[in-house]
Design an enzyme around this catalytic site. Structure first.
Site, PDB file in Angstrom:
ATOM      1  N   ASP A   1       1.852  -4.911  40.538  1.00 11.63           N
ATOM      2  CA  ASP A   1       1.813  -5.202  41.980  1.00 11.63           C
ATOM      3  C   ASP A   1       0.500  -5.833  42.434  1.00 11.63           C
ATOM      4  OD1 ASP A   1       0.100  -3.092  41.698  1.00 11.63           O
ATOM      5  OD2 ASP A   1       1.133  -1.741  43.075  1.00 11.63           O
TER       6      ASP A   1
ATOM      7  N   CYS B   1      -2.849  -3.468  39.488  1.00  9.46           N
ATOM      8  CA  CYS B   1      -2.702  -2.803  38.195  1.00  9.46           C
ATOM      9  C   CYS B   1      -4.035  -2.523  37.504  1.00  9.46           C
ATOM     10  CB  CYS B   1      -1.765  -3.589  37.279  1.00  9.46           C
ATOM     11  SG  CYS B   1      -2.203  -5.319  37.064  1.00  9.46           S
TER      12      CYS B   1
ATOM     13  N   HIS C   1      -1.385  -9.048  34.125  1.00  8.99           N
ATOM     14  CA  HIS C   1      -1.081  -7.610  34.196  1.00  8.99           C
ATOM     15  C   HIS C   1      -1.898  -6.770  33.217  1.00  8.99           C
ATOM     16  CE1 HIS C   1       1.138  -4.069  35.211  1.00  8.99           C
ATOM     17  NE2 HIS C   1       1.456  -3.872  33.949  1.00  8.99           N
TER      18      HIS C   1
END
Length: 264
Positions: free
Chosen positions: A72, A75, A255
């Site tokens: 989101d 992270c 991510h």
């Protein structure tokens, strides 16, 4: 021409709407922080991809487990906070030192010009979380670990921790502006970068965020970069350079997740 432009604009809006719906679906179906999973679970994501499969195989020689975080934009901060607090459960002296630093951090930010009323709730919640995961808990470390996992999957607590770490990072960038200005790409000033790329929620993190946060609280982080770079080895970087890591993360484009080294 006007009709064409309107259609083009509508198409862009539709694409954006679809992207938001996809992101919401991912968000709703993914916990903020997952349970520990075998590192080998990554293979299923890259089935048939020889480059990634080879790199995951090499990574599995060093790491046993992975803990996923919700993709989101928060992270890095969420993964860092969870992993470091999890480490502190096992090291009481490091925990006490960090608690003292965290307690003093609000006044330090106020001295840097952050409004006290803005910091108050975030700092109070941050300190509450730290207190709730104390290694002194008479019920033992397993109970504290369960409490940590519960806290980080409660959106309110979890997000407040992220916000406060973003503020600490922003404060460090301001404090050492001359140094960090060299790492900022484009025409951003430090102040613009802090307000636009560091403090807002859901903004992704880069090297500069990691270095500033780690330096601010004196924690070493090792990031393993899983990408399509040459060779079968996954490249690791330690932040700040030369420090002994206590937090281990894996980075895939856009991510971060948490890694757990093999216990030999």
């Amino acid at each position: 021409m006007e009709s064409f432009e309107n259609n083009d604009g509508n198409r862009d809006e539709l694409i954006i709407q679809q992207q938001r719906e996809i992101e919401k679906e991912i968000s709703d179906s993914t916990p903020l922080v997952s349970e520990q999973l075998p590192l080998t679970c990554l293979r299923a994501e890259y089935d048939g991809d020889d480059i990634f499969t080879a790199k995951i195989q090499e990574l599995a020689k060093k790491y046993q487990f992975i803990r996923r975080t919700r993709p989101d934009g928060n992270c890095f901060f969420r993964a860092f906070a969870y992993s470091y607090l999890e480490y502190l459960i096992t090291d009481n002296s490091a925990y006490q030192a960090f608690k003292k630093l965290a307690e003093a951090s609000k006044e330090r930010l106020v001295q840097l010009g952050f409004p006290s009323f803005t910091l108050e709730d975030f700092h109070d919640t941050f300190m509450e979380v730290i207190t709730r995961v104390s290694p002194d808990n008479p019920e033992g470390s397993a109970k504290v670990q369960t409490e940590l996992h519960k806290i980080f999957n409660e959106q309110g607590y979890s997000d407040y921790v992220v916000v406060y770490l973003r503020l600490i990072t922003s404060g460090k960038l301001q404090e050492d502006a001359d140094f960090y200005q060299n790492f900022i790409e484009g025409d951003f000033s430090i102040e613009e970068f802090r307000h636009q790329e560091v403090e807002p929620m859901y903004k992704e993190s880069d090297h500069i965020h990691i270095i500033a946060l780690c330096t601010a609280i004196g924690v070493g982080v090792r990031v393993e970069y899983l990408d399509r770079g040459e060779g079968s080895q996954v490249k690791a970087h330690d932040f700040p350079e030369g420090t002994e890591p206590t937090v281990y993360l894996i980075y895939r484009p856009g991510h971060y997740d948490i890694l757990y080294p093999n216990r030999n």
